[in-house]
Design a protein around this motif. Structure first.
Motif, PDB file in Angstrom:
ATOM      1  N   LEU A  36     -77.811-128.546  87.060  1.00 40.85           N
ATOM      2  CA  LEU A  36     -76.337-128.397  85.795  1.00 40.85           C
ATOM      3  C   LEU A  36     -76.766-127.113  84.951  1.00 40.85           C
ATOM      4  CD1 LEU A  36     -74.329-130.251  83.483  1.00 40.85           C
ATOM      5  CD2 LEU A  36     -76.503-130.378  81.981  1.00 40.85           C
ATOM      6  N   GLN A  37     -75.316-126.682  85.065  1.00 36.46           N
ATOM      7  CA  GLN A  37     -74.678-125.386  84.396  1.00 36.46           C
ATOM      8  C   GLN A  37     -73.730-125.704  82.708  1.00 36.46           C
ATOM      9  OE1 GLN A  37     -74.074-121.966  86.715  1.00 36.46           O
ATOM     10  NE2 GLN A  37     -73.002-120.888  85.961  1.00 36.46           N
ATOM     11  N   VAL A  38     -74.904-124.903  82.113  1.00 37.16           N
ATOM     12  CA  VAL A  38     -73.168-125.103  80.404  1.00 37.16           C
ATOM     13  C   VAL A  38     -73.409-124.003  79.745  1.00 37.16           C
ATOM     14  CG1 VAL A  38     -74.584-127.835  80.043  1.00 37.16           C
ATOM     15  CG2 VAL A  38     -75.906-125.244  78.801  1.00 37.16           C
ATOM     16  N   SER A  39     -72.433-123.765  78.830  1.00 39.51           N
ATOM     17  CA  SER A  39     -71.595-123.493  77.140  1.00 39.51           C
ATOM     18  C   SER A  39     -72.193-123.632  76.465  1.00 39.51           C
ATOM     19  CB  SER A  39     -70.181-122.931  78.664  1.00 39.51           C
ATOM     20  OG  SER A  39     -70.233-122.564  79.585  1.00 39.51           O
ATOM     21  N   LEU A  40     -72.744-122.452  76.086  1.00 42.67           N
ATOM     22  CA  LEU A  40     -73.299-122.768  74.416  1.00 42.67           C
ATOM     23  C   LEU A  40     -72.783-122.061  73.472  1.00 42.67           C
ATOM     24  CD1 LEU A  40     -76.997-122.872  75.759  1.00 42.67           C
ATOM     25  CD2 LEU A  40     -75.391-124.662  75.621  1.00 42.67           C
ATOM     26  N   PRO A  41     -71.103-122.042  73.035  1.00 42.47           N
ATOM     27  CA  PRO A  41     -71.037-121.135  71.783  1.00 42.47           C
ATOM     28  C   PRO A  41     -71.418-121.239  70.483  1.00 42.47           C
ATOM     29  CG  PRO A  41     -69.443-123.269  72.254  1.00 42.47           C
ATOM     30  CD  PRO A  41     -70.910-123.301  72.871  1.00 42.47           C
ATOM     31  N   VAL A  42     -72.481-120.729  70.169  1.00 40.15           N
ATOM     32  CA  VAL A  42     -72.920-120.096  68.874  1.00 40.15           C
ATOM     33  C   VAL A  42     -72.144-119.496  68.048  1.00 40.15           C
ATOM     34  CG1 VAL A  42     -75.075-120.085  67.429  1.00 40.15           C
ATOM     35  CG2 VAL A  42     -75.054-120.545  69.604  1.00 40.15           C
ATOM     36  N   ARG A  43     -71.928-120.198  66.371  1.00 38.61           N
ATOM     37  CA  ARG A  43     -71.305-118.590  65.230  1.00 38.61           C
ATOM     38  C   ARG A  43     -72.696-118.026  64.771  1.00 38.61           C
ATOM     39  NH1 ARG A  43     -66.724-118.342  63.215  1.00 38.61           N
ATOM     40  NH2 ARG A  43     -66.513-120.030  64.252  1.00 38.61           N
ATOM     41  N   MET A  44     -72.573-116.400  65.058  1.00 37.58           N
ATOM     42  CA  MET A  44     -73.977-115.891  65.097  1.00 37.58           C
ATOM     43  C   MET A  44     -73.227-115.427  63.135  1.00 37.58           C
ATOM     44  SD  MET A  44     -75.122-115.460  67.886  1.00 37.58           S
ATOM     45  CE  MET A  44     -75.600-114.188  67.819  1.00 37.58           C
ATOM     46  N   ASP A  45     -73.865-114.638  62.956  1.00 37.63           N
ATOM     47  CA  ASP A  45     -74.550-114.572  60.988  1.00 37.63           C
ATOM     48  C   ASP A  45     -73.427-113.786  60.949  1.00 37.63           C
ATOM     49  OD1 ASP A  45     -76.637-116.297  61.537  1.00 37.63           O
ATOM     50  OD2 ASP A  45     -77.854-114.367  61.224  1.00 37.63           O
ATOM     51  N   THR A  46     -72.654-112.804  61.539  1.00 34.62           N
ATOM     52  CA  THR A  46     -71.381-111.682  62.245  1.00 34.62           C
ATOM     53  C   THR A  46     -70.444-112.478  61.449  1.00 34.62           C
ATOM     54  OG1 THR A  46     -71.310-111.773  64.196  1.00 34.62           O
ATOM     55  CG2 THR A  46     -72.692-109.874  63.184  1.00 34.62           C
ATOM     56  N   ILE A 106     -82.060-120.570  78.907  1.00 36.31           N
ATOM     57  CA  ILE A 106     -80.752-120.264  78.613  1.00 36.31           C
ATOM     58  C   ILE A 106     -81.068-118.351  78.494  1.00 36.31           C
ATOM     59  CG2 ILE A 106     -80.226-120.196  76.518  1.00 36.31           C
ATOM     60  CD1 ILE A 106     -80.540-122.169  75.720  1.00 36.31           C
ATOM     61  N   ILE A 107     -80.446-117.651  78.979  1.00 37.02           N
ATOM     62  CA  ILE A 107     -79.568-116.675  78.904  1.00 37.02           C
ATOM     63  C   ILE A 107     -79.380-116.010  77.347  1.00 37.02           C
ATOM     64  CG2 ILE A 107     -79.150-114.565  80.116  1.00 37.02           C
ATOM     65  CD1 ILE A 107     -77.473-116.141  82.165  1.00 37.02           C
ATOM     66  N   VAL A 108     -80.994-115.354  76.791  1.00 36.25           N
ATOM     67  CA  VAL A 108     -80.841-114.905  76.193  1.00 36.25           C
ATOM     68  C   VAL A 108     -81.921-114.259  75.159  1.00 36.25           C
ATOM     69  CG1 VAL A 108     -81.908-116.538  75.024  1.00 36.25           C
ATOM     70  CG2 VAL A 108     -80.420-115.610  73.240  1.00 36.25           C
ATOM     71  N   ASN A 109     -82.144-112.775  74.791  1.00 39.00           N
ATOM     72  CA  ASN A 109     -83.168-112.846  74.151  1.00 39.00           C
ATOM     73  C   ASN A 109     -83.552-113.091  72.815  1.00 39.00           C
ATOM     74  OD1 ASN A 109     -84.924-111.185  73.148  1.00 39.00           O
ATOM     75  ND2 ASN A 109     -84.670-109.506  73.313  1.00 39.00           N
ATOM     76  N   PRO A 110     -84.134-113.629  72.605  1.00 39.27           N
ATOM     77  CA  PRO A 110     -84.480-114.861  71.364  1.00 39.27           C
ATOM     78  C   PRO A 110     -84.268-113.954  69.857  1.00 39.27           C
ATOM     79  CG  PRO A 110     -85.831-115.833  73.092  1.00 39.27           C
ATOM     80  CD  PRO A 110     -85.297-114.754  73.167  1.00 39.27           C
ATOM     81  N   LYS A 111     -85.392-112.753  70.489  1.00 38.60           N
ATOM     82  CA  LYS A 111     -86.057-112.349  69.590  1.00 38.60           C
ATOM     83  C   LYS A 111     -84.839-111.419  68.616  1.00 38.60           C
ATOM     84  CE  LYS A 111     -89.992-111.363  71.839  1.00 38.60           C
ATOM     85  NZ  LYS A 111     -90.741-110.588  72.760  1.00 38.60           N
ATOM     86  N   GLU A 112     -84.019-111.173  69.236  1.00 41.56           N
ATOM     87  CA  GLU A 112     -82.356-110.632  68.558  1.00 41.56           C
ATOM     88  C   GLU A 112     -81.881-111.882  67.821  1.00 41.56           C
ATOM     89  OE1 GLU A 112     -80.249-108.871  71.887  1.00 41.56           O
ATOM     90  OE2 GLU A 112     -81.644-107.397  72.444  1.00 41.56           O
ATOM     91  N   LEU A 113     -82.170-112.594  67.495  1.00 38.76           N
ATOM     92  CA  LEU A 113     -81.085-113.830  66.950  1.00 38.76           C
ATOM     93  C   LEU A 113     -82.031-114.579  65.941  1.00 38.76           C
ATOM     94  CD1 LEU A 113     -80.836-116.809  69.454  1.00 38.76           C
ATOM     95  CD2 LEU A 113     -79.610-114.715  69.117  1.00 38.76           C
ATOM     96  N   SER A 114     -81.446-114.610  64.657  1.00 37.30           N
ATOM     97  CA  SER A 114     -81.625-114.684  63.215  1.00 37.30           C
ATOM     98  C   SER A 114     -82.277-116.117  63.804  1.00 37.30           C
ATOM     99  CB  SER A 114     -80.607-114.665  61.902  1.00 37.30           C
ATOM    100  OG  SER A 114     -79.845-115.993  62.596  1.00 37.30           O
ATOM    101  N   LYS A 115     -83.012-116.939  62.669  1.00 35.99           N
ATOM    102  CA  LYS A 115     -83.951-118.229  63.031  1.00 35.99           C
ATOM    103  C   LYS A 115     -82.219-119.349  63.040  1.00 35.99           C
ATOM    104  CE  LYS A 115     -87.152-121.340  60.854  1.00 35.99           C
ATOM    105  NZ  LYS A 115     -88.138-121.931  60.261  1.00 35.99           N
ATOM    106  N   ARG A 116     -81.296-119.565  62.362  1.00 32.85           N
ATOM    107  CA  ARG A 116     -80.647-120.079  61.860  1.00 32.85           C
ATOM    108  C   ARG A 116     -79.720-120.621  63.322  1.00 32.85           C
ATOM    109  NH1 ARG A 116     -75.714-120.174  62.300  1.00 32.85           N
ATOM    110  NH2 ARG A 116     -75.272-118.392  62.553  1.00 32.85           N
ATOM    111  N   GLU A 117     -79.249-118.493  64.105  1.00 31.27           N
ATOM    112  CA  GLU A 117     -78.711-118.731  64.838  1.00 31.27           C
ATOM    113  C   GLU A 117     -79.238-119.598  66.440  1.00 31.27           C
ATOM    114  OE1 GLU A 117     -76.080-114.148  64.377  1.00 31.27           O
ATOM    115  OE2 GLU A 117     -78.284-114.577  65.653  1.00 31.27           O
TER     116      GLU A 117
END
Ligand code: NAD
Length: 416
Positions: A36-46, A106-117
């Motif tokens: 299964l491949q999924v798209s994950l929209p997230v509203r960033m802090d910006t 998930i393709i992401v560098n979690p260190k670049e996200l805030s806790k909320r993101e």
């Protein structure tokens, strides 16, 4: 360079040839059952929406529900997740627990996200994969860059989506949210139980044994603590920002505290004596008796395998030694305790967590250890016997052990 999944297929085929495994079984094991491949929209802090890409690979569920961690990493891809899922099938079969193999990423560098993101990304992932997961279907867990907090968000989201009282949907949860005693250190503890057997047989004295550990996250830091407690001399450790080698040893507890404060072990010269900073590549080539690989895959490859000085390698990470390096090291007489055995303590205690969630009755740490140890020791003994019988490598023996179990299930149940 071949992909990680191609490496996994090579391992399956090598072992299959030695055990003369039916071609149809190899064919089944060479293909994941579902992806299964999924798209994950997230509203960033910006304020803007960013879409991340995620995967869940379900490799095989003949032995029981799919089981395997979720990796958050900027370089994770489908081929990697397919390999990790197939290894989970083999791992569960090596220790003989009633679970199959799966993996997510998930393709992401979690260190670049805030806790909320990070929380929103995690909840969105569960929303997208919820139809496929569940305590009796597919049970995710922590892996690289995911932890108990992330598992707590996952179980909470899954319940909010209407799946009440299904805490067993993920394992590796905090104790307060249905986690198991002993889960955090289980991956390393399982490796230590196997090492204890080898050390006893070889007459190795821990206090005269130097250890280097690559990766100082969940698996690596617990390994450092557990081996220190047994008297081993930890001489070198590293994380993604670099390593440190201390000729006269490292105090593991101080190192864990220092990494927490400063963010990297490479900043922690005060946790050991006669320390020098080094790169990750340099660290694994340092003089030591045991090398623990607890970071990522492909760390020991054709170009550096000859420079490894350790007599024993413990693969707490999945796939840290490439097939080419495996051959070079085995020819040199290095004993490699393969990932599907060495790190199987993690999934074994995850299985215990699942059982406890179903029973709603929780075990003490002592009870968890009393159940984990014989499983790991028996798995080791079985692999060791196979290795002696076929005069093959421990990795080939571990695959033969796993595929013998899977073959019996397939032949009994049918697999068409
Ligand atoms: P983690 O995220 O807690 O730790 C990973 C560590 O590796 C961190 O210290 C990170 O800084 C370091 N690292 C990352 N890139 C590196 C690099 N290029 N060189 C050196 N170090 C690097 O993850 P974890 O849960 O400890 O997992 C580590 C390995 O163990 C993975 O291969 C994972 O699949 C495997 N594993 C983990 C578990 C588990 O229960 N957590 C179970 C079985 C296998």
């Amino acid at each position: 360079m071949s992909s990680l999944f191609e490496n996994t297929l090579k391992q399956i085929n090598e072992a299959a040839e030695i055990m003369n495994l039916d071609k149809d079984i190899i064919t089944i094991l060479s293909h994941p059952k579902r992806i299964l491949q999924v798209s994950l929209p997230v509203r960033m802090d910006t304020g803007e929406i960013k879409v991340f890409e995620g995967f869940r690979v379900q490799h095989n569920d003949l032995a029981g529900p799919f089981k395997g961690g979720i990796r958050y990493h900027q370089q994770v891809d489908m081929e990697e997740v397919k390999a990790l899922a197939a290894w989970m099938t083999m791992k569960c079969a090596v220790v003989g627990i009633p679970l199959g193999g799966g993996k997510g990423g998930i393709i992401v560098n979690p260190k670049e996200l805030s806790k909320r993101e990070l929380e929103q990304l995690t909840r969105r992932y569960i929303d997208r994969v919820q139809a496929l997961i569940g305590p009796n279907k597919d049970v995710p867990a922590p892996d690289v860059n995911t932890n108990a907090q992330i598992m707590a968000w996952m179980v909470d989201e899954y319940m909010k989506l209407g799946n009440l009282n299904k805490k067993g949907v993920v394992t590796g949860k905090p104790l307060e949210c249905g986690g198991s005693e002993g889960r955090a250190s289980a991956t390393s503890q399982g490796g230590v139980y196997v090492l204890d057997e080898i050390v006893a047989e070889k007459g190795i004295k821990p206090e005269e044994t130097k250890v280097v550990i690559q990766g100082f996250g969940n698996a690596g830091s617990h390994m450092a603590r557990l081996l220190s407690e047994k008297g081993y001399k930890i001489c070198g450790v590293s994380d993604s920002r670099g390593g440190i080698y201390c000729e006269e040893g490292i105090d593991s507890i101080n190192m864990i505290a220092c990494k927490r404060d400063k963010g990297s072990v490479s900043e922690c010269a005060e946790a050991g004596s006669k320390c020098e900073r080094c790169t990750n590549e340099e660290l694994i080539e340092k003089k030591c008796d045991i090398l623990v690989l607890a970071a990522l895959e492909n760390q020991v490859h054709a170009d550096n395998a000859d420079n490894i000085k350790a007599d024993i390698i413990i693969e707490l990470a999945n796939g840290p030694v490439t097939p080419e390096a495996d051959r070079i090291l085995n020819n040199k007489g290095v004993m490699i305790i393969p990932d599907i055995l060495a790190n199987a303590g993690g999934v074994t205690v995850s299985y215990f967590e699942l059982v406890q969630n179903e029973m709603q009755y929780y075990w003490t740490e002592e009870k968890v250890q009393r159940r984990l140890k014989p499983i790991m020791v028996k798995a080791w003994q079985r692999v060791y016997e196979i290795q002696k019988k076929h005069k093959c490598t421990l990795r080939q023996a571990a695959f033969i052990s796993a595929m013998t179990r899977l073959k019996t299930i397939m032949e009994t149940r049918g697999f068409e």
